[in-house]
Design a protein around this motif. Structure first.
Motif, PDB file in Angstrom:
ATOM      1  N   GLY A   1       0.902  -1.038   0.005  1.00  0.00           N
ATOM      2  CA  GLY A   1      -0.167  -0.011   0.056  1.00  0.00           C
ATOM      3  C   GLY A   1       0.845   1.245   0.106  1.00  0.00           C
ATOM      4  N   SER A   2       0.298   2.247  -0.846  1.00  0.00           N
ATOM      5  CA  SER A   2       0.827   3.781  -0.745  1.00  0.00           C
ATOM      6  C   SER A   2       2.178   3.777  -1.231  1.00  0.00           C
ATOM      7  N   ASN A   3       2.685   5.049  -1.612  1.00  0.00           N
ATOM      8  CA  ASN A   3       4.003   5.491  -1.944  1.00  0.00           C
ATOM      9  C   ASN A   3       4.359   4.697  -3.212  1.00  0.00           C
ATOM     10  N   TYR A   4       3.462   4.716  -4.175  1.00  0.00           N
ATOM     11  CA  TYR A   4       3.790   4.186  -5.525  1.00  0.00           C
ATOM     12  C   TYR A   4       3.650   5.502  -6.643  1.00  0.00           C
ATOM     13  N   PHE A   5       2.877   6.428  -6.321  1.00  0.00           N
ATOM     14  CA  PHE A   5       2.461   7.548  -7.111  1.00  0.00           C
ATOM     15  C   PHE A   5       2.732   8.867  -6.324  1.00  0.00           C
TER      16      PHE A   5
ATOM     17  N   LYS B   1       2.786  15.312  -6.007  1.00  0.00           N
ATOM     18  CA  LYS B   1       3.654  16.507  -5.954  1.00  0.00           C
ATOM     19  C   LYS B   1       3.521  17.486  -7.155  1.00  0.00           C
ATOM     20  N   GLY B   2       2.570  17.201  -7.871  1.00  0.00           N
ATOM     21  CA  GLY B   2       2.269  17.823  -8.979  1.00  0.00           C
ATOM     22  C   GLY B   2       3.130  17.378 -10.407  1.00  0.00           C
ATOM     23  N   LEU B   3       3.759  16.572 -10.509  1.00  0.00           N
ATOM     24  CA  LEU B   3       4.312  15.892 -11.722  1.00  0.00           C
ATOM     25  C   LEU B   3       3.365  15.032 -12.407  1.00  0.00           C
ATOM     26  N   THR B   4       3.524  14.953 -13.686  1.00  0.00           N
ATOM     27  CA  THR B   4       2.678  14.144 -14.415  1.00  0.00           C
ATOM     28  C   THR B   4       3.134  12.655 -14.829  1.00  0.00           C
ATOM     29  N   SER B   5       4.133  12.434 -14.362  1.00  0.00           N
ATOM     30  CA  SER B   5       4.715  11.014 -14.551  1.00  0.00           C
ATOM     31  C   SER B   5       5.354  10.303 -13.162  1.00  0.00           C
TER      32      SER B   5
ATOM     33  N   CYS C   1      -3.542   2.514  -3.569  1.00  0.00           N
ATOM     34  CA  CYS C   1      -3.065   3.729  -4.069  1.00  0.00           C
ATOM     35  C   CYS C   1      -3.881   5.152  -3.129  1.00  0.00           C
ATOM     36  N   ASN C   2      -2.968   5.449  -2.140  1.00  0.00           N
ATOM     37  CA  ASN C   2      -3.682   6.297  -1.213  1.00  0.00           C
ATOM     38  C   ASN C   2      -3.639   7.668  -1.978  1.00  0.00           C
ATOM     39  N   GLU C   3      -2.637   7.918  -2.636  1.00  0.00           N
ATOM     40  CA  GLU C   3      -2.735   9.153  -3.067  1.00  0.00           C
ATOM     41  C   GLU C   3      -3.942   9.745  -3.719  1.00  0.00           C
ATOM     42  N   THR C   4      -4.827   8.849  -4.253  1.00  0.00           N
ATOM     43  CA  THR C   4      -6.086   9.173  -5.107  1.00  0.00           C
ATOM     44  C   THR C   4      -7.127   9.827  -4.111  1.00  0.00           C
ATOM     45  N   THR C   5      -6.607  10.099  -2.631  1.00  0.00           N
ATOM     46  CA  THR C   5      -7.927  10.863  -2.148  1.00  0.00           C
ATOM     47  C   THR C   5      -7.979  12.320  -2.453  1.00  0.00           C
ATOM     48  N   LYS C   6      -6.986  12.657  -3.303  1.00  0.00           N
ATOM     49  CA  LYS C   6      -7.131  13.878  -4.017  1.00  0.00           C
ATOM     50  C   LYS C   6      -7.468  13.949  -5.501  1.00  0.00           C
ATOM     51  N   ALA C   7      -8.795  14.072  -5.731  1.00  0.00           N
ATOM     52  CA  ALA C   7      -9.577  13.683  -6.964  1.00  0.00           C
ATOM     53  C   ALA C   7      -8.926  14.254  -7.847  1.00  0.00           C
ATOM     54  N   ASN C   8      -8.215  15.564  -7.981  1.00  0.00           N
ATOM     55  CA  ASN C   8      -7.564  15.968  -9.071  1.00  0.00           C
ATOM     56  C   ASN C   8      -6.424  15.376  -9.896  1.00  0.00           C
ATOM     57  N   ILE C   9      -5.890  14.424  -9.127  1.00  0.00           N
ATOM     58  CA  ILE C   9      -4.831  13.589 -10.048  1.00  0.00           C
ATOM     59  C   ILE C   9      -5.358  12.298 -10.270  1.00  0.00           C
ATOM     60  N   LEU C  10      -6.715  12.039 -10.189  1.00  0.00           N
ATOM     61  CA  LEU C  10      -7.174  10.875 -10.839  1.00  0.00           C
ATOM     62  C   LEU C  10      -6.935  10.548 -12.287  1.00  0.00           C
ATOM     63  N   PRO C  11      -6.987  11.499 -13.177  1.00  0.00           N
ATOM     64  CA  PRO C  11      -6.606  11.188 -14.322  1.00  0.00           C
ATOM     65  C   PRO C  11      -5.285  11.010 -14.649  1.00  0.00           C
ATOM     66  N   LEU C  12      -4.277  11.496 -13.937  1.00  0.00           N
ATOM     67  CA  LEU C  12      -2.907  11.075 -13.876  1.00  0.00           C
ATOM     68  C   LEU C  12      -2.544   9.800 -13.128  1.00  0.00           C
ATOM     69  N   VAL C  13      -3.258   9.220 -12.432  1.00  0.00           N
ATOM     70  CA  VAL C  13      -2.957   7.943 -11.754  1.00  0.00           C
ATOM     71  C   VAL C  13      -3.349   6.903 -12.767  1.00  0.00           C
ATOM     72  N   VAL C  14      -4.514   7.143 -13.401  1.00  0.00           N
ATOM     73  CA  VAL C  14      -5.191   6.338 -14.398  1.00  0.00           C
ATOM     74  C   VAL C  14      -4.092   6.063 -15.552  1.00  0.00           C
ATOM     75  N   GLU C  15      -3.789   7.164 -16.055  1.00  0.00           N
ATOM     76  CA  GLU C  15      -2.651   7.260 -16.948  1.00  0.00           C
ATOM     77  C   GLU C  15      -1.580   6.358 -16.756  1.00  0.00           C
ATOM     78  N   ASN C  16      -0.871   6.937 -15.559  1.00  0.00           N
ATOM     79  CA  ASN C  16       0.447   6.077 -15.215  1.00  0.00           C
ATOM     80  C   ASN C  16       0.152   4.562 -14.950  1.00  0.00           C
ATOM     81  N   TRP C  17      -0.871   4.363 -14.359  1.00  0.00           N
ATOM     82  CA  TRP C  17      -1.094   2.843 -14.125  1.00  0.00           C
ATOM     83  C   TRP C  17      -1.264   2.054 -15.467  1.00  0.00           C
ATOM     84  N   LYS C  18      -1.972   2.615 -16.361  1.00  0.00           N
ATOM     85  CA  LYS C  18      -2.297   1.901 -17.742  1.00  0.00           C
ATOM     86  C   LYS C  18      -0.718   2.023 -18.484  1.00  0.00           C
ATOM     87  N   LYS C  19      -0.006   2.839 -17.929  1.00  0.00           N
ATOM     88  CA  LYS C  19       1.641   2.791 -18.766  1.00  0.00           C
ATOM     89  C   LYS C  19       2.357   1.959 -17.993  1.00  0.00           C
TER      90      LYS C  19
END
Length: 326
Positions: free
Chosen positions: A267-271, A276-280, A302-320
């Motif tokens: 759990g956690s600290n993979y994203f 921190k504002g990066l895109t990858s 993935c604990n970081e997704t509590t901030k909804a604004n980074i969801l698209p980036l999490v999805v993109e990086n998970w797919k990648k």
């Protein structure tokens, strides 16, 4: 195939849920230490509505456990600076501890650690009463705003469910989670008591135990025997171990139990780069995510997704980096 478990936060809206479900993600975590009972009931109802429409979604309920935080204004510290911290959870008081409080109660001479990710400030207690403690900073850093805090020089294992745990467990009949995670499982008594409570209310989700301390790691074998699975609390383990040690422990635990009947969830600290504002993901994050997924754990928090604004980036990086490795 490893499933990504997304942590729902207070900033989420229904369109965030439909966005990630449409992207093929179907596992969601409610953290009772961060969300109110009302918020969790709302999200459980929303997930249930998706089930009624034919979506296959799983809900993970994390109990709050005995995690203490320091709240209030942020205070910058330098070695030698003094700070008074209230032991009350009253909102009107400046710097204060969360309701569960410190255990054991602080005494003069104790070393208190305050942590945010891998940044740690050590505080030495120079005065302690029933209502406040005065500490002297040993490090330059920052204190406040929800940072984790613990008495580390004489830490005692958590062996009882907290009041918050009982409140969250009472919601299980309404929430109907597939998994319940007992946080801060320092000893087998935590999963034993959690299962007893669940049985008493005639609820039988899979029981996970989250190990988040050095003591929990040392008792892992006994804890695992009383649990259906283990969650590796990578973020909170940074209070006790270095980043490198946490990474090594993560892989060792997965390798030890992956062929057993235990559900193992790192759990956690993979994203954190995305938080921190990066895109990858950073090169190190991408490398360790691959190393983790090569062992094929069934889920990854993935604990970081509590901030909804980074969801698209999490999805993109998970797919990648993530789903392509499954």
């Amino acid at each position: 195939m490893t499933e990504l478990v997304l942590s729902i936060g207070s900033s989420w809206q229904m369109y965030d849920l439909t966005f990630v479900v449409d992207k093929g993600l179907s596992c969601f975590r409610l953290n009772a230490g961060r969300l109110s009972a009302e918020e969790m009931q709302v999200w459980a109802a929303r997930l249930d509505s998706l089930k009624q429409k034919g979506y296959d979604v799983d809900l993970f309920l994390d109990l709050p456990g005995r995690k203490c935080r320091v709240w209030g204004e942020f205070i910058n510290t330098i070695p030698g600076s003094k700070l008074t911290i209230s032991l009350s959870d009253k909102r009107s008081i400046g710097v204060r501890l969360s309701a569960c409080g410190l255990y054991p109660s602080p005494e003069v001479g104790d070393i208190i650690k305050v942590r945010r990710r891998s940044s740690i400030v050590r505080l030495e207690v120079v005065e302690a009463t029933n209502t406040f403690m005065t500490v002297v900073a040993l490090d330059k850093g920052r204190v406040g705003g929800g940072y984790q805090v613990a008495v580390t020089n004489r830490y005692e294992p958590s062996q009882q469910l907290t009041f918050g745990d009982h409140l969250a467990l009472n919601l299980v009949p309404d929430l109907q989670p597939s998994f319940v995670c007992a946080s801060f499982s320092d000893s087998p008594s935590i999963p034993i008591m959690t299962r007893q409570k669940l049985s008493a209310i005639k609820q039988f989700p899979k029981l996970l135990s989250k190990v988040e301390t050095k003591i929990g790691i040392s008792a892992l074998g006994l804890i695992a025997k009383e649990s259906d699975g283990i969650v590796i609390g990578r973020d909170d383990l940074l209070m006790w171990f270095s980043h490198e040690e946490v990474d090594e422990l993560t892989l060792e635990i997965i390798e030890k139990y992956i062929g057993s009947d235990k559900v193992i969830i790192p759990g956690s600290n993979y994203f954190t780069s995305l938080d921190k504002g990066l895109t990858s993901l950073s090169q190190g994050e991408a490398y360790f995510l691959k190393a983790t997924l090569d062992l094929c754990p069934p889920f990854l928090y993935c604990n970081e997704t509590t901030k909804a604004n980074i969801l698209p980036l999490v999805v993109e990086n998970w797919k990648k980096y993530g789903s392509s490795k499954n």
